[in-house]
Scaffold this motif. Structure first.
Motif, PDB file in Angstrom:
ATOM      1  N   SER A  45      13.297  14.232  20.138  1.00  0.00           N
ATOM      2  CA  SER A  45      13.722  15.484  20.763  1.00  0.00           C
ATOM      3  C   SER A  45      15.246  15.467  20.777  1.00  0.00           C
ATOM      4  O   SER A  45      15.847  14.782  21.603  1.00  0.00           O
ATOM      5  CB  SER A  45      13.157  15.599  22.181  1.00  0.00           C
ATOM      6  OG  SER A  45      13.605  16.783  22.792  1.00  0.00           O
ATOM      7  N   PRO A  46      15.886  16.209  19.858  1.00  0.00           N
ATOM      8  CA  PRO A  46      17.345  16.126  19.727  1.00  0.00           C
ATOM      9  C   PRO A  46      18.128  16.537  20.971  1.00  0.00           C
ATOM     10  O   PRO A  46      19.255  16.108  21.160  1.00  0.00           O
ATOM     11  CB  PRO A  46      17.665  17.053  18.553  1.00  0.00           C
ATOM     12  CG  PRO A  46      16.444  17.844  18.297  1.00  0.00           C
ATOM     13  CD  PRO A  46      15.290  17.137  18.915  1.00  0.00           C
ATOM     14  N   SER A  47      17.549  17.350  21.839  1.00  0.00           N
ATOM     15  CA  SER A  47      18.285  17.799  23.023  1.00  0.00           C
ATOM     16  C   SER A  47      17.941  17.011  24.276  1.00  0.00           C
ATOM     17  O   SER A  47      18.441  17.323  25.351  1.00  0.00           O
ATOM     18  CB  SER A  47      18.013  19.287  23.264  1.00  0.00           C
ATOM     19  OG  SER A  47      16.651  19.486  23.549  1.00  0.00           O
ATOM     20  N   THR A  48      17.096  15.990  24.136  1.00  0.00           N
ATOM     21  CA  THR A  48      16.672  15.202  25.294  1.00  0.00           C
ATOM     22  C   THR A  48      17.257  13.801  25.190  1.00  0.00           C
ATOM     23  O   THR A  48      16.844  13.015  24.359  1.00  0.00           O
ATOM     24  CB  THR A  48      15.129  15.123  25.349  1.00  0.00           C
ATOM     25  OG1 THR A  48      14.615  16.434  25.283  1.00  0.00           O
ATOM     26  CG2 THR A  48      14.668  14.462  26.617  1.00  0.00           C
ATOM     27  N   CYS A  75      12.333  21.137  26.936  1.00  0.00           N
ATOM     28  CA  CYS A  75      12.209  20.432  25.651  1.00  0.00           C
ATOM     29  C   CYS A  75      11.570  19.059  25.800  1.00  0.00           C
ATOM     30  O   CYS A  75      10.732  18.677  24.992  1.00  0.00           O
ATOM     31  CB  CYS A  75      13.578  20.285  25.002  1.00  0.00           C
ATOM     32  SG  CYS A  75      14.309  21.845  24.510  1.00  0.00           S
TER      33      CYS A  75
END
Length: 109
Positions: A45-48, A75
């Motif tokens: 998960s690129p935003s986590t 996300c």
């Protein structure tokens, strides 16, 4: 004592459009007391970037199962909702203060 453990997803059951029951298995499941929680690392998960704190729904110590009841709100939890059986999940546990069950055996809530 806190531990970092890699669990295997044994079930990811969607209960409705925004909640899941995630069942994780590990042979080295430590003792978890009522009121404690876990921090779950969310991979892919690129935003986590941070672990997600999740309350423990249930524990089956005899079979090494950890049950997490998760509401999909962003996300990170959405990525957890997409996990498949056999996927690995890194969990930090047990965290937080626990509480004891009243001697009467009749908790208020």
């Amino acid at each position: 004592m806190k531990k970092l453990i890699d669990f295997t997803v044994t079930e990811n059951k969607r209960l409705n459009h925004d909640t899941i029951l995630l069942v994780l298995h590990s042979e080295e499941l430590p003792e978890i007391q009522p009121g404690q929680f876990v921090n779950v690392r969310v991979d892919h998960s690129p935003s986590t970037f941070l672990r997600r704190p999740i309350s423990v729904h249930d524990v089956d110590e005899a079979h090494g199962l950890l049950y997490l009841f998760i509401k999909i709100v962003g996300c990170g939890t959405s990525t957890l909702g997409d996990l498949q059986i056999g996927d690995k999940v890194n969990v930090m546990l047990p965290l937080g203060n626990h509480f004891s069950i009243p001697a009467s055996g009749r908790p208020l809530l």
